[in-house]
Design a protein around this motif. Structure first.
Motif, PDB file in Angstrom:
ATOM      1  N   GLU A   1      -7.471   8.826 -50.412  1.00 34.08           N
ATOM      2  CA  GLU A   1      -8.494   8.035 -49.712  1.00 34.08           C
ATOM      3  C   GLU A   1      -9.405   8.971 -48.935  1.00 34.08           C
ATOM      4  O   GLU A   1      -8.971   9.697 -48.042  1.00 34.08           O
ATOM      5  N   LEU A   2     -10.690   8.956 -49.290  1.00 31.19           N
ATOM      6  CA  LEU A   2     -11.687   9.760 -48.588  1.00 31.19           C
ATOM      7  C   LEU A   2     -12.371   8.913 -47.522  1.00 31.19           C
ATOM      8  O   LEU A   2     -12.292   7.682 -47.537  1.00 31.19           O
ATOM      9  N   ALA A   3     -13.044   9.580 -46.595  1.00 28.13           N
ATOM     10  CA  ALA A   3     -13.788   8.879 -45.547  1.00 28.13           C
ATOM     11  C   ALA A   3     -14.913   8.055 -46.170  1.00 28.13           C
ATOM     12  O   ALA A   3     -15.434   8.387 -47.245  1.00 28.13           O
ATOM     13  N   LYS A   4     -15.302   6.970 -45.500  1.00 26.67           N
ATOM     14  CA  LYS A   4     -16.301   6.048 -46.056  1.00 26.67           C
ATOM     15  C   LYS A   4     -17.657   6.716 -46.271  1.00 26.67           C
ATOM     16  O   LYS A   4     -18.387   6.363 -47.194  1.00 26.67           O
ATOM     17  N   ASP A   5     -17.993   7.677 -45.410  1.00 26.13           N
ATOM     18  CA  ASP A   5     -19.307   8.317 -45.514  1.00 26.13           C
ATOM     19  C   ASP A   5     -19.267   9.630 -46.293  1.00 26.13           C
ATOM     20  O   ASP A   5     -20.155  10.467 -46.164  1.00 26.13           O
ATOM     21  N   THR A   6     -18.233   9.805 -47.100  1.00 29.70           N
ATOM     22  CA  THR A   6     -18.118  11.044 -47.881  1.00 29.70           C
ATOM     23  C   THR A   6     -19.278  11.139 -48.867  1.00 29.70           C
ATOM     24  O   THR A   6     -19.596  10.175 -49.574  1.00 29.70           O
ATOM     25  N   LYS A   7     -19.882  12.309 -48.939  1.00 31.31           N
ATOM     26  CA  LYS A   7     -21.056  12.500 -49.789  1.00 31.31           C
ATOM     27  C   LYS A   7     -20.651  12.589 -51.262  1.00 31.31           C
ATOM     28  O   LYS A   7     -19.560  13.053 -51.601  1.00 31.31           O
ATOM     29  N   GLU A   8     -21.576  12.156 -52.129  1.00 23.03           N
ATOM     30  CA  GLU A   8     -21.291  12.114 -53.558  1.00 23.03           C
ATOM     31  C   GLU A   8     -21.004  13.494 -54.130  1.00 23.03           C
ATOM     32  O   GLU A   8     -20.143  13.660 -54.987  1.00 23.03           O
ATOM     33  N   GLU A   9     -21.730  14.503 -53.646  1.00 24.02           N
ATOM     34  CA  GLU A   9     -21.505  15.853 -54.178  1.00 24.02           C
ATOM     35  C   GLU A   9     -20.108  16.357 -53.818  1.00 24.02           C
ATOM     36  O   GLU A   9     -19.493  17.117 -54.580  1.00 24.02           O
ATOM     37  N   THR A  10     -19.594  15.907 -52.669  1.00 20.16           N
ATOM     38  CA  THR A  10     -18.236  16.287 -52.273  1.00 20.16           C
ATOM     39  C   THR A  10     -17.220  15.640 -53.198  1.00 20.16           C
ATOM     40  O   THR A  10     -16.255  16.277 -53.630  1.00 20.16           O
ATOM     41  N   LYS A  11     -17.431  14.360 -53.497  1.00 15.76           N
ATOM     42  CA  LYS A  11     -16.515  13.647 -54.398  1.00 15.76           C
ATOM     43  C   LYS A  11     -16.497  14.301 -55.780  1.00 15.76           C
ATOM     44  O   LYS A  11     -15.422  14.521 -56.360  1.00 15.76           O
ATOM     45  N   GLU A  12     -17.683  14.599 -56.302  1.00 14.24           N
ATOM     46  CA  GLU A  12     -17.763  15.192 -57.638  1.00 14.24           C
ATOM     47  C   GLU A  12     -17.085  16.556 -57.670  1.00 14.24           C
ATOM     48  O   GLU A  12     -16.368  16.889 -58.622  1.00 14.24           O
ATOM     49  N   TRP A  13     -17.317  17.358 -56.627  1.00  8.93           N
ATOM     50  CA  TRP A  13     -16.712  18.700 -56.564  1.00  8.93           C
ATOM     51  C   TRP A  13     -15.190  18.612 -56.482  1.00  8.93           C
ATOM     52  O   TRP A  13     -14.476  19.337 -57.171  1.00  8.93           O
ATOM     53  N   LEU A  14     -14.681  17.685 -55.652  1.00 10.56           N
ATOM     54  CA  LEU A  14     -13.236  17.551 -55.475  1.00 10.56           C
ATOM     55  C   LEU A  14     -12.568  17.076 -56.758  1.00 10.56           C
ATOM     56  O   LEU A  14     -11.548  17.649 -57.191  1.00 10.56           O
ATOM     57  N   THR A  15     -13.122  16.053 -57.400  1.00 11.74           N
ATOM     58  CA  THR A  15     -12.513  15.552 -58.641  1.00 11.74           C
ATOM     59  C   THR A  15     -12.566  16.606 -59.748  1.00 11.74           C
ATOM     60  O   THR A  15     -11.635  16.726 -60.546  1.00 11.74           O
TER      61      THR A  15
ATOM     62  N   LYS B   1     -11.944  29.350 -54.339  1.00  7.06           N
ATOM     63  CA  LYS B   1     -12.137  30.609 -55.077  1.00  7.06           C
ATOM     64  C   LYS B   1     -13.328  31.356 -54.491  1.00  7.06           C
ATOM     65  O   LYS B   1     -13.161  32.257 -53.689  1.00  7.06           O
ATOM     66  N   ASP B   2     -14.530  30.964 -54.913  1.00  6.53           N
ATOM     67  CA  ASP B   2     -15.725  31.637 -54.405  1.00  6.53           C
ATOM     68  C   ASP B   2     -16.483  30.774 -53.400  1.00  6.53           C
ATOM     69  O   ASP B   2     -17.496  31.221 -52.842  1.00  6.53           O
ATOM     70  N   GLU B   3     -16.020  29.533 -53.179  1.00  3.73           N
ATOM     71  CA  GLU B   3     -16.738  28.635 -52.266  1.00  3.73           C
ATOM     72  C   GLU B   3     -16.664  29.140 -50.825  1.00  3.73           C
ATOM     73  O   GLU B   3     -15.625  29.620 -50.376  1.00  3.73           O
ATOM     74  N   LYS B   4     -17.758  29.015 -50.119  1.00  6.56           N
ATOM     75  CA  LYS B   4     -17.808  29.394 -48.710  1.00  6.56           C
ATOM     76  C   LYS B   4     -17.685  28.186 -47.783  1.00  6.56           C
ATOM     77  O   LYS B   4     -17.459  28.330 -46.588  1.00  6.56           O
ATOM     78  N   MET B   5     -17.854  26.979 -48.377  1.00  2.00           N
ATOM     79  CA  MET B   5     -17.786  25.744 -47.591  1.00  2.00           C
ATOM     80  C   MET B   5     -17.520  24.582 -48.529  1.00  2.00           C
ATOM     81  O   MET B   5     -17.640  24.700 -49.754  1.00  2.00           O
ATOM     82  N   ILE B   6     -17.138  23.438 -47.935  1.00  5.44           N
ATOM     83  CA  ILE B   6     -17.013  22.196 -48.706  1.00  5.44           C
ATOM     84  C   ILE B   6     -18.416  21.720 -49.042  1.00  5.44           C
ATOM     85  O   ILE B   6     -19.249  21.566 -48.132  1.00  5.44           O
ATOM     86  N   PRO B   7     -18.753  21.496 -50.314  1.00  2.00           N
ATOM     87  CA  PRO B   7     -20.104  21.032 -50.670  1.00  2.00           C
ATOM     88  C   PRO B   7     -20.496  19.787 -49.884  1.00  2.00           C
ATOM     89  O   PRO B   7     -19.759  18.799 -49.852  1.00  2.00           O
ATOM     90  N   GLY B   8     -21.672  19.870 -49.237  1.00  2.00           N
ATOM     91  CA  GLY B   8     -22.155  18.750 -48.428  1.00  2.00           C
ATOM     92  C   GLY B   8     -21.752  18.838 -46.973  1.00  2.00           C
ATOM     93  O   GLY B   8     -22.244  18.063 -46.149  1.00  2.00           O
ATOM     94  N   TYR B   9     -20.856  19.774 -46.627  1.00  2.00           N
ATOM     95  CA  TYR B   9     -20.381  19.905 -45.244  1.00  2.00           C
ATOM     96  C   TYR B   9     -20.376  21.391 -44.853  1.00  2.00           C
ATOM     97  O   TYR B   9     -19.349  22.075 -44.970  1.00  2.00           O
ATOM     98  N   PRO B  10     -21.515  21.895 -44.413  1.00  2.00           N
ATOM     99  CA  PRO B  10     -21.611  23.328 -44.073  1.00  2.00           C
ATOM    100  C   PRO B  10     -20.637  23.764 -42.978  1.00  2.00           C
ATOM    101  O   PRO B  10     -20.247  24.930 -42.925  1.00  2.00           O
ATOM    102  N   GLN B  11     -20.246  22.809 -42.098  1.00  2.00           N
ATOM    103  CA  GLN B  11     -19.336  23.171 -41.009  1.00  2.00           C
ATOM    104  C   GLN B  11     -17.891  23.327 -41.473  1.00  2.00           C
ATOM    105  O   GLN B  11     -17.062  23.922 -40.769  1.00  2.00           O
ATOM    106  N   ALA B  12     -17.572  22.810 -42.652  1.00  2.00           N
ATOM    107  CA  ALA B  12     -16.208  22.914 -43.201  1.00  2.00           C
ATOM    108  C   ALA B  12     -16.106  24.203 -44.001  1.00  2.00           C
ATOM    109  O   ALA B  12     -16.302  24.221 -45.224  1.00  2.00           O
ATOM    110  N   LYS B  13     -15.807  25.307 -43.317  1.00  2.00           N
ATOM    111  CA  LYS B  13     -15.800  26.628 -43.939  1.00  2.00           C
ATOM    112  C   LYS B  13     -14.599  26.813 -44.861  1.00  2.00           C
ATOM    113  O   LYS B  13     -13.505  26.325 -44.604  1.00  2.00           O
ATOM    114  N   LEU B  14     -14.822  27.538 -45.932  1.00  2.00           N
ATOM    115  CA  LEU B  14     -13.771  27.918 -46.869  1.00  2.00           C
ATOM    116  C   LEU B  14     -13.794  29.431 -47.066  1.00  2.00           C
ATOM    117  O   LEU B  14     -14.810  30.085 -46.802  1.00  2.00           O
TER     118      LEU B  14
END
Length: 603
Positions: A22-36, A138-151
């Motif tokens: 279950e993701l948050a209600k305001d989760t961005k579409e690009e985040t959903k696509e990247w995660l799946t 792997k090479d991601e620096k952040m969660i797509p759509g959430y620059p504050q969520a660093k990776l």
């Protein structure tokens, strides 16, 4: 030899949902696509190679309010390869227990290429949980759509999503048919019999099954104490000094039962395959934070936190706070004794049935206050332990358990020690022990099972009304199940359950010689506890993920420590008795030396 992942096609034509995300209600579409995409990607590309689908109607349409819910499953082949990765131990055709490997799969009992029941559903869900938690950047620096969520390379994606509030929860689905069968043989009929531990293990996993196994064993271990206690209570009710024989039996009982449990536990976990499981390298806990650095052991990039800072937090903040709470507990205890004196004075002045009843009121109030203080302190201890920022979950749990046990021990038993060894009032000790034990059992049964069950039934009715009001033509069973389960409470583990048994063990082993019915009430409570705990596991909470374990962990040490304290306490009570004092009418020094010698030899 492990097989190469690239050699397998783990496509599955028939999708079986095992885990809900279950993701948050305001989760961005690009985040959903990247995660799946990361969940579905091949292992060689850094993915989990699992199957994931959004929750949808049979015609493919979305359900209002459920756009951010995804179902995760896996092919049978993928689960078999995952079983090898996590090191599951299964029974072979020669009845030996060995770590499962895909290359030697045909040597294992009940294995067949078309037998999808070779792995239990809880094992399948445990494998999926392991793969999701080990899905790393792997090479991601952040969660797509959430620059504050660093990776950073090697960071767990699921843990970052959880800490940033993007991922609300992920939990295993119940199997309605299997759960119905388990309920029927477990608690649907009131009967005194052995629990179906193997079935509980298959459905909930080893950790839950071991708790119920320990609860069952401890209940049966209390029966001899109860059988001896009833006639002892009946025929020596008013003679408070005739407790030497019962205290002597306590010495033997509290030591033997824990040693026998070790053998029972080892036998069960060997049969289940967890006794031989190799312990995996422990990853940093989700709440651990620090400056990005290199782990000197693994060489991986991960947060690093100074152990000196952690020690300063422990000794300069946590330790003084715990000491302050212990002082507060002792202060409340002295107020209780003032109330006892007031009640006694009132009874001596009036000597009526009402005044006799009032003698029990201070103990009842004190028992309620103890339960409230224990629960408030638990929240404070959890906050402090999280703030200490322990790297490993095992270290975090050990520090939390230590804080909670120290406070609970003093809060629950300090008054009994004070009455026994300062006031020397065995009549008041019996009254206080009975009141504290019975009141705490009633409050725990209400707080842990009855009240949550009532709340859950109310919530389920609202969910059913809302689902019926949607007037959808498709089968609502899966949607209804997921919507109900995602709103259920999360089972936080066996901590509170073991703590309740630990305190009960203390009440029985420390001072039951002056109140022999303590074991009787403990047996009755544990019988109802078995049914109420089974009810909350099947009806109130979400299904917890299976957690393989070989024993009850640090709780074994906690019970053994209580056993040592019990030996010292019972030896001291024996030394104080008039029967033993009559043997040494002149020399108290000889008596003290003999008591100390007995304690030393016993331990």
């Amino acid at each position: 030899m492990k097989e190469s992942w690239s050699a397998f096609d783990t496509f599955e034509p028939h999708f079986r949902p095992l885990v809900v995300i279950e993701l948050a209600k305001d989760t961005k579409e690009e985040t959903k696509e990247w995660l799946t995409q990361r969940i579905e990607d091949k292992k060689k590309n850094g993915g989990a190679q699992l199957l994931v689908k959004p929750l949808a109607k049979e015609d493919g349409g979305k359900i209002d309010g459920n756009e951010n819910i995804y179902l995760v499953g896996a092919s049978y082949l993928r689960l078999l390869l995952g079983a090898e990765t996590v090191g599951l131990v299964k029974e072979c055709n020669d009845n030996s227990m060995r770590t499962f490997t895909y290359s030697s799969r045909k040597t294992f009992k009940d294995f067949a290429e078309d037998n999808h029941n070779f792995l239990t559903m809880s094992e399948c869900q445990y494998i999926i949980k392991h793969e999701l938690e080990n899905l790393r950047a792997k090479d991601e620096k952040m969660i797509p759509g959430y620059p504050q969520a660093k990776l950073y390379p090697g960071k767990s994606i699921v843990r970052r999503l959880l800490t940033n509030g993007i991922l609300i929860q992920f939990f295993p689905l119940h199997d309605k048919e299997e759960l119905k069968k388990l309920r029927h043989i477990w608690y649907s009929r009131v009967k005194i019999s052995f629990q179906p531990l193997d079935e509980i293990r298959c459905y909930f996993g080893e950790t839950i099954a071991l708790y119920f196994g320990f609860l069952e064993y401890f209940t049966f271990a209390l029966v001899p104490m109860a059988l001896i206690g009833i006639p002892y209570y009946v025929f020596a009710w008013e003679d408070y000094d005739k407790y030497v024989m019962f205290a002597s039996f306590n010495l033997l009982w509290s030591t033997v039962i824990l040693e026998v449990w070790k053998r029972c536990c080892a036998r069960m976990t060997y049969r289940w395959g967890t006794l031989l499981m190799k312990r995996q390298f422990e990853e940093p806990r989700p709440g651990f934070h620090g400056v990005l650095g290199i782990n000197p052991v693994t060489g991986k990039e991960e947060p690093v936190y100074s152990s000196i800072k952690r020690q300063l937090r422990i000794y300069l903040v946590s330790l003084p706070f715990v000491c302050l709470c212990l002082y507060l507990s002792l202060y409340v205890m002295m107020i209780y004794f003032d109330m006892e004196q007031l009640a006694l004075d009132y009874h001596e002045e009036n000597e009526t049935s009402f005044s006799n009843l009032m003698l029990f009121v201070p103990s009842i109030i004190y028992a309620v206050v103890i339960e409230i203080m224990n629960r408030i302190y638990r929240y404070a201890a959890e906050f402090l332990t999280s703030w200490e920022n322990h790297r490993l979950e095992s270290s975090h749990q050990n520090h939390l358990i230590l804080k909670v046990l120290v406070f609970n021990f003093l809060n629950c038993f300090a008054s009994l020690f004070y009455i026994a060894f300062v006031l020397f009032d065995m009549k008041l000790l019996r009254q206080s022990l009975a009141t504290l034990l019975i009141t705490s059992q009633i409050l725990n049964q209400f707080a842990e099972a009855l009240f949550p069950y009532w709340l859950q039934k109310r919530h389920n009715k609202k969910i059913k009304k809302r689902m019926c009001a949607s007037k959808m033509d498709s089968d609502l069973s899966l949607f209804e199940q997921i919507n109900m389960e995602k709103e259920m409470g999360t089972y936080l583990g066996t901590f509170d359950d073991y703590l309740e048994l630990f305190l009960q063990f203390g009440y029985v082993s420390l001072f039951s010689c002056v109140y022999p019915l303590a074991a009787v009430f403990a047996v009755l409570n544990n019988i109802t506890e078995t049914y109420s705990d089974a009810l909350k596991m099947c009806k109130i909470f979400k299904r917890p993920f299976s957690e393989p374990t070989a024993n009850i962990g640090v709780w074994q040490l906690a019970f053994e420590t209580m056993s040592v304290i019990s030996v010292v306490t019972n030896c001291a009570l024996i030394g104080m008795s008039s029967q033993v004092n009559a043997i040494f009418p002149e020399s108290k020094t000889d008596l003290i030396l003999i008591v100390v010698l007995v304690e030393t030899d016993w331990q």
